[in-house]
Motif scaffolding. Structure first.
Motif, PDB file in Angstrom:
ATOM      1  N   ASP A   1       0.791  -1.197   0.044  1.00 45.65           N
ATOM      2  CA  ASP A   1      -0.085   0.157   0.024  1.00 45.65           C
ATOM      3  C   ASP A   1       0.865   1.315   0.062  1.00 45.65           C
TER       4      ASP A   1
ATOM      5  N   VAL B   1       1.237   4.663  -2.700  1.00 45.51           N
ATOM      6  CA  VAL B   1       0.808   6.179  -2.223  1.00 45.51           C
ATOM      7  C   VAL B   1       1.931   6.866  -1.849  1.00 45.51           C
TER       8      VAL B   1
ATOM      9  N   GLU C   1       2.038  10.341  -3.445  1.00 47.27           N
ATOM     10  CA  GLU C   1       1.126  11.208  -2.809  1.00 47.27           C
ATOM     11  C   GLU C   1       1.366  11.857  -1.662  1.00 47.27           C
TER      12      GLU C   1
ATOM     13  N   ARG D   1      -6.373  -1.437   8.116  1.00 47.95           N
ATOM     14  CA  ARG D   1      -5.844  -0.788   6.643  1.00 47.95           C
ATOM     15  C   ARG D   1      -6.020   0.678   6.588  1.00 47.95           C
ATOM     16  N   PRO D   2      -5.061   1.044   7.310  1.00 46.01           N
ATOM     17  CA  PRO D   2      -5.591   2.896   7.068  1.00 46.01           C
ATOM     18  C   PRO D   2      -5.456   3.302   5.582  1.00 46.01           C
ATOM     19  N   ASP D   3      -6.064   4.176   5.324  1.00 46.81           N
ATOM     20  CA  ASP D   3      -5.763   5.295   3.886  1.00 46.81           C
ATOM     21  C   ASP D   3      -4.831   6.126   4.154  1.00 46.81           C
ATOM     22  N   TYR D   4      -3.564   5.924   3.765  1.00 52.45           N
ATOM     23  CA  TYR D   4      -2.351   6.722   4.307  1.00 52.45           C
ATOM     24  C   TYR D   4      -2.419   8.134   3.882  1.00 52.45           C
TER      25      TYR D   4
ATOM     26  N   VAL E   1      -5.032   9.823   3.320  1.00 56.95           N
ATOM     27  CA  VAL E   1      -6.155  10.806   3.985  1.00 56.95           C
ATOM     28  C   VAL E   1      -5.289  10.817   5.571  1.00 56.95           C
ATOM     29  N   GLU E   2      -4.702   9.661   6.083  1.00 63.34           N
ATOM     30  CA  GLU E   2      -4.081   9.961   7.276  1.00 63.34           C
ATOM     31  C   GLU E   2      -3.066  11.068   7.277  1.00 63.34           C
TER      32      GLU E   2
END
Length: 178
Positions: free
Chosen positions: A49, A53, A56, A164-167, A169-170
């Motif tokens: 993941d 990202v 980003e 499972r974080p949305d990195y 967004v975090e």
């Protein structure tokens, strides 16, 4: 939960640059991802993941740092396998940073619950992340933090092994703390 001291963060060297997280955070905020043990399918999923990202995370203004519990050479192996060579890798076999950030060890329900089995089967078998040899503390949960100018300005322990974080967004939420 008390804020971690910057001296503890400063004393943890990176395995890739030879600088501390506090030193690296002087240039730009450092988004820290603390992983579970290296044999965990969720550890491997997180690396995949993060690979997806990382550009980003960089684009929103943070530097990615990945903390693992293995010895220093494990970070090189992970960096090459998951093509995360540009990220900062920190070996923390004594879990010093996990403790300083208040990232707890999990209870059985957080580690072996129905959600972990269901998501674990998917990550392991369907997505091909597999399971490896336990390298680190199998009870340790993961977490996220943002370090800026040597200070922890935001942190979030993960609640379950399978979370499972949305990195992206975090890291955006974390940067709002600046």
């Amino acid at each position: 939960m008390s804020e971690p001291s910057s001296s503890a963060i400063a004393s943890l060297p990176t395995s890739t640059e030879g600088a501390t997280l506090a030193e690296l955070s002087q240039e730009r905020p450092v988004f820290v991802v603390l992983l579970r043990h290296a044999g965990c399918t969720f550890h491997r999923e997180a690396l995949a993941d993060l690979r997806a990202v990382e550009p980003e995370i960089d684009a929103v203004g943070a530097r990615l740092a990945i903390v693992h519990m293995g010895a220093g050479d494990n970070s090189i192996e992970s960096a090459e396998r998951y093509d995360l060579r540009s990220a900062t890798h920190v070996a923390d076999p004594d879990q010093q940073l996990y403790k300083e950030l208040g990232i707890s060890r999990g209870r059985l329900s957080q580690l072996l619950g129905w959600q972990e089995f269901s998501r674990g089967a998917s990550a392991c078998l369907l997505k091909g992340h597999g399971v490896g040899v336990l390298k680190g503390d199998g009870l340790q949960l993961g977490g996220l933090a943002l370090i800026n100018k040597g200070q922890v300005v935001w942190k979030r322990p993960l609640e379950r092994a399978s979370e499972r974080p949305d990195y992206v967004v975090e890291v955006r939420d974390a940067l709002k703390a600046l």
